[in-house]
Design an enzyme around this catalytic site. Structure first.
Site, PDB file in Angstrom:
ATOM      1  N   ASP A  29      39.864  39.871  31.905  1.00  0.00           N
ATOM      2  CA  ASP A  29      38.847  40.078  32.945  1.00  0.00           C
ATOM      3  C   ASP A  29      37.832  40.826  32.567  1.00  0.00           C
ATOM      4  O   ASP A  29      37.363  41.357  33.594  1.00  0.00           O
ATOM      5  CB  ASP A  29      39.452  39.941  34.229  1.00  0.00           C
ATOM      6  CG  ASP A  29      40.763  39.200  34.421  1.00  0.00           C
ATOM      7  OD1 ASP A  29      40.708  37.934  33.899  1.00  0.00           O
ATOM      8  OD2 ASP A  29      41.715  39.366  35.280  1.00  0.00           O
ATOM      9  N   GLU A  77      36.624  29.425  38.643  1.00  0.00           N
ATOM     10  CA  GLU A  77      36.848  30.862  39.114  1.00  0.00           C
ATOM     11  C   GLU A  77      36.050  31.671  38.411  1.00  0.00           C
ATOM     12  O   GLU A  77      35.486  31.300  37.267  1.00  0.00           O
ATOM     13  CB  GLU A  77      38.379  31.324  38.899  1.00  0.00           C
ATOM     14  CG  GLU A  77      38.792  31.000  37.411  1.00  0.00           C
ATOM     15  CD  GLU A  77      40.508  31.132  37.403  1.00  0.00           C
ATOM     16  OE1 GLU A  77      40.976  31.496  38.614  1.00  0.00           O
ATOM     17  OE2 GLU A  77      41.097  31.077  36.622  1.00  0.00           O
TER      18      GLU A  77
END
Length: 500
Positions: free
Chosen positions: A14, A173
């Protein structure tokens, strides 16, 4: 110039990036490991050195009840008017929050919370002074939600609104909002963070849309490709100081067939190309390689960290982590200078809650060796040594123990609900060297006693510690552990991590 991917290997997922002048800063998710949210610095986007962590105090990060894949997810880093901001979500305590600092290598503020549901938050500082808080919805429905906030307090200045539902892939997302040539671009990941992962983009004339989906979506994806890199997505963009745009994003490197990965989701880099009508594309039409040819910035290298930690510094190196709460682990570098003293706890590696006596670092290479020299006088049934740790249900442990008054080395393998144990011949004394050799498909476990000969005690498969088997979102760690209900101390003279 050529460079190699991943630019940050091992469990560093991420990624989010920002630029300040000619300096670049990047953060990653850390889940239930402490300290939280590693932060990196680079001059060229290819070579990174770790500055520290954003979350270093219990007041910033509560993990007591977190599973290994709980804790803090999907951070975003941004810079505005002299301050760095890092925003993330604690899945198990408090939800969305951000911290700030003037010095990214120093202390960060206590958390400032934002009352918006979901995960994967991001910040955008607009030219008119407004600050937009963007995140992924979960309860009201999947999609990208946004509101305006007061950056000093976290107070919402507008209601949260659904601004985009993606292109139709599951789980839109990881949103990021940015502006270029009069357009607001909204980028997000879709398809789930597995083999169908992809990055998509839309744009609008206002921060709330309506957003027009990019004509070439997805702009990054390796889905359905027989490629050594898989699951690419969750990207962030940055314009370098030479005007070229880049993307950082996560990907995995599976082993074998069917493909399975155990190093975790890693940080990759690729150039971004803009079309004449203003749409971005990452890499080579959405595909990236282990070796990339691109017009990179002039390389700036950092000094390599030593392969061997002699524990002779006043503090632990930045690569060391604790599971959940470090405050519950009793350890010292000063009790016996030149040694790490790790006191035992009655929490075992296989327990889902609590904090074991575990100090660990990520496995970053398929082929490597880790070894330690340890002095330990175990009580009956206690053990201390080295572990290969994915989570409480999937790990291997090589340790020194006492059974019926004699010392043995044991290899414990925990795979789901199945446990087994191999026991060595008796060993003399309480000083021992332990070694784990990692290959792409297996681990080999060795010990060396007074005979100064390496003895192979057993092997175990890497794929049994993979995400495809174990589940979750993390990668494998190598660590020193001490399980002892009496708190017996294990002393580690050195820890050696060697890429092969």
């Amino acid at each position: 110039m050529k460079y190699n991917n991943p630019v940050i290997p091992g469990f560093y997922p991420d990624p989010s990036v920002c630029r300040v002048g000619e300096d670049y800063y990047l953060v990653n998710s850390s889940f239930a490991y402490f300290p939280g949210i590693p932060i990196w610095h680079s001059k060229d986007l290819v070579h990174w050195r770790q500055l520290g962590y954003c979350l270093t105090r219990e007041s910033q990060l509560q993990l007591e009840k977190s599973g290994v894949s709980g804790g803090v997810w999907a951070p975003t880093i941004r810079y505005h008017q002299g301050r760095f901001y890092m925003v993330t979500t604690n899945q198990d305590y408090g939800g969305h929050f951000y911290v700030w600092t003037n010095d990214p290598s120093g202390d960060w503020s206590d958390p400032i919370y934002v009352d918006q549901e979901g995960i994967d938050p991001s910040l955008y500082f607009d030219e008119d002074g407004k600050v937009y808080f963007t995140s992924t919805g979960t309860q009201s429905g999947m999609g990208i939600y946004q509101c305006e906030i007061d950056i000093e307090t976290g107070t919402k200045l507008s209601e949260s609104r659904l601004i985009w539902s993606g292109t139709g892939g599951k789980f839109p997302e990881g949103p990021h909002l940015f502006k270029r040539n009069g357009y607001y671009y909204l980028m997000c990941a879709e398809g789930g963070t597995e083999y169908g992962h992809m990055e998509t983009i839309a744009r609008a004339k206002t921060p709330y849309g309506p957003f027009e989906s990019g004509p070439m979506n997805p702009i990054l994806s390796h889905r359905s490709l027989g490629h050594p890199i898989q699951a690419t997505g969750h990207a962030d963009l940055v314009e370098a100081h030479d005007g070229i745009w880049w993307a950082v994003f996560l990907g995995i490197r599976p082993v074998g067939y069917p493909p399975r990965h155990h190093l975790g989701r890693e940080t990759f880099l690729a150039p971004v190309h803009w079309s004449e009508d203003g749409w971005p594309m990452i890499g080579n039409n959405g595909v990236v390689e282990l070796e990339m040819e691109a017009e990179t910035l002039s390389p700036v290298y950092w000094e390599n960290n030593s392969e061997i930690d002699h524990f002779d510094e006043p503090s632990l190196g930045m690569h060391w982590n604790f599971l959940r709460n470090s405050e519950k682990v009793d350890w010292s570098l000063s009790e016996r200078p030149g040694w790490l003293a790790l006191n035992g706890r009655s929490v075992q590696l296989k327990e889902r809650t609590g904090t074991p006596a575990l100090i660990a670092r990520r496995q970053q290479h398929w082929n490597c060796e880790v070894s330690v020299k340890m002095e330990f006088q175990p009580a009956e049934g206690a053990d201390a040594g080295l572990t290969v740790f994915m989570d409480d249900s999937y790990h291997y442990a090589l340790g020194l123990t006492m059974l019926d008054g004699r010392h043995f080395v044991t290899l414990k393998r925990q795979v789901g609900s199945i446990s087994d144990e191999k026991i060595s011949l008796p060993v003399l004394g309480n000083v021992i060297e332990l070694k784990i050799r990692a290959l792409p498909d297996k681990y080999q476990f060795y010990y060396q006693g007074n005979d100064h000969e390496w003895n192979l005690l057993g092997e175990a498969e890497t794929h049994l510690l993979s995400t495809e088997v174990a589940g979750g979102f993390t990668g494998v760690f190598f660590g020193m552990y001490n399980y002892s209900s009496l708190g017996t101390t294990a002393y580690f003279d050195w820890f050696h991590y060697k890429e092969q």
